[in-house]
Design a protein around this motif. Structure first.
Motif, PDB file in Angstrom:
ATOM      1  N   VAL A   1       0.878  -1.169   0.000  1.00 17.90           N
ATOM      2  CA  VAL A   1       0.000   0.000   0.000  1.00 17.90           C
ATOM      3  C   VAL A   1       0.915   1.219   0.000  1.00 17.90           C
ATOM      4  CG1 VAL A   1      -1.743   1.270   1.321  1.00 17.90           C
ATOM      5  CG2 VAL A   1      -1.740  -1.253   1.348  1.00 17.90           C
TER       6      VAL A   1
ATOM      7  N   PHE B   1      -6.433   2.499  -0.405  1.00 23.37           N
ATOM      8  CA  PHE B   1      -6.234   1.172  -0.991  1.00 23.37           C
ATOM      9  C   PHE B   1      -7.435   0.312  -0.630  1.00 23.37           C
ATOM     10  CE2 PHE B   1      -4.632  -3.183  -0.866  1.00 23.37           C
ATOM     11  CZ  PHE B   1      -3.890  -3.261  -2.045  1.00 23.37           C
TER      12      PHE B   1
ATOM     13  N   CYS C   1     -11.430   4.275  -3.993  1.00 23.77           N
ATOM     14  CA  CYS C   1     -10.049   3.789  -3.951  1.00 23.77           C
ATOM     15  C   CYS C   1      -9.249   4.140  -5.195  1.00 23.77           C
ATOM     16  CB  CYS C   1     -10.042   2.270  -3.778  1.00 23.77           C
ATOM     17  SG  CYS C   1     -10.957   1.778  -2.306  1.00 23.77           S
TER      18      CYS C   1
ATOM     19  N   ARG D   1      -6.315   2.413  -5.765  1.00 21.67           N
ATOM     20  CA  ARG D   1      -5.918   1.086  -6.208  1.00 21.67           C
ATOM     21  C   ARG D   1      -6.742   0.054  -5.460  1.00 21.67           C
ATOM     22  NH1 ARG D   1      -0.546  -0.951  -5.948  1.00 21.67           N
ATOM     23  NH2 ARG D   1      -0.539  -0.094  -3.842  1.00 21.67           N
TER      24      ARG D   1
END
Ligand SMILES: Nc1ncnc2c1ncn2[C@@H]1O[C@H](COP(=O)(O)OP(=O)(O)OP(=O)(O)O)[C@@H](O)[C@H]1O
Ligand SMILES: [Mg+2]
Length: 322
Positions: free
Chosen positions: A28, A34, A203, A205
């Motif tokens: 992260v 994340f 988010c 990712r």
């Protein structure tokens, strides 16, 4: 400065021979939101508990800002905020006193914890409830206070386990806005969810975890772009029946079929041919077409494509337990 907020290497966890997490690796980045996205039982909470020092890995290592969770558990616990699914606050204490109490646990000096508690009540729209017992708050307020309490010692990262599960639409939206604000203030956020739309909205990712394994990890944008953008067909029909989905899936050129009430979303690698075969099939089945559109794929489409999972699996919502 350590650029990775979290690093996990070959992490695995077995419960009496059942492998809930099967050797996962990911990191992260500092400053990102994340998302850890997966269906019920995928291993999200188990992973979160290991990274935050609440549970021991059977195999593998986890690091927070470069510090080993196994070897430097106390350092890690002092530098993170954790919001479990079930609140860890005290029902018999008031909103304000809960924050003060948690501040005490972290060893904040009296003046600082009081200032911090006031600021957090402001940030989380709870000022008017400061003297109300935790037990008497609404679900959404309980969740907000639990997050506020996890921030009392100003951690640089916060772990949220299904922050909006069990909340109504308005409370979920409110909470998502607060999470975005928190992110803007510089806090790294690790969040688990089984809500695809939530992961897409929040988010940068996302790791998709299924049965203890990460099946995809990328930016939200890149996950969606894994699907060619011009191949999604959305057909509105006047009625649905179970056999229709199966028949549509069997047509040549059709990759996935998702039903959403009276909408059918069809991914195809041969739009020209399915634009003929699908209306023919619907006519045979005496289903009336109300509209036909093409569209860019959503994260839901990417999710089905990547995991092969039925979306209905992801829509099961659990009752909030606190
Ligand atoms: N303490 C435990 N003892 C035995 N099995 C466990 C334990 N904790 C979790 N499991 C099992 O490990 C698997 C993963 O559970 P986990 O709670 O991590 O899933 P999850 O992705 O958080 O799911 P959910 O969306 O329901 O919260 C499940 O099959 C669960 O039953
Ligand atoms: Mg869980």
């Amino acid at each position: 400065m350590e650029n990775k907020a979290v690093e996990v290497r070959d992490l695995a966890k077995s419960f009496h021979g059942f492998w809930a997490v099967k050797g996962i690796s990911f990191s992260v980045h500092r400053g990102e939101i994340f998302g850890f996205l997966g269906p019920n039982g995928a291993g999200k909470t188990t992973t979160l508990r290991i990274i935050t020092g609440l549970s021991r890995a059977t195999r593998g290592e986890a690091y927070v800002f470069g510090h080993s969770v196994r070897k430097e558990e106390i350092w890690v616990k002092e530098h993170i905020g954790v919001v479990p699914e079930i609140s860890n606050l005290y029902p018999e204490l008031s909103v304000f006193d809960n924050l003060i109490f948690i501040g005490q646990l972290y060893g904040l000096p009296k003046k600082e914890r009081s200032e911090r508690a006031h600021q957090l009540l402001k940030d989380f729209d709870l000022e008017q409830k400061r003297n109300v017992l935790f037990a008497k708050l609404s679900k959404g307020m309980k969740r907000r206070l639990t997050i506020a309490a996890a921030l009392i010692h100003k951690p640089a990262i916060i772990f949220l386990d299904e922050p909006t599960t069990g909340l109504d639409v308005a409370s979920s939206r409110h909470l998502r806005l607060l999470i975005k604000k928190l992110h803007q203030s510089g806090v790294t956020i690790f969040l688990t969810t089984h809500n695809i739309a939530e992961a897409e909205q929040l988010c940068q990712r996302i790791a998709i975890i299924v049965k203890g394994k990460i099946v995809a990890l990328n930016t939200t944008q890149a996950l969606k772009q894994k699907l060619p953008s011009d191949n999604l067909l959305i057909i509105k029909i006047d009625r649905t029946d179970k056999s229709l989905r199966q028949k549509l899936s069997k047509l040549s050129g059709v990759k996935t079929v998702i039903f959403e009430n009276s909408l059918i979303r069809i991914q195809s690698d041969d739009l020209n041919s399915v634009l003929i075969t699908i209306p023919n099939l619907l006519q045979q089945e005496r289903v009336k077409i109300l509209s036909v559109n093409t569209s860019s794929p959503s994260l839901e489409d990417a999710f089905v494509h990547l995991t092969g999972l039925d979306l209905e699996l992801m829509k099961i919502d659990k009752e909030m337990k606190s």
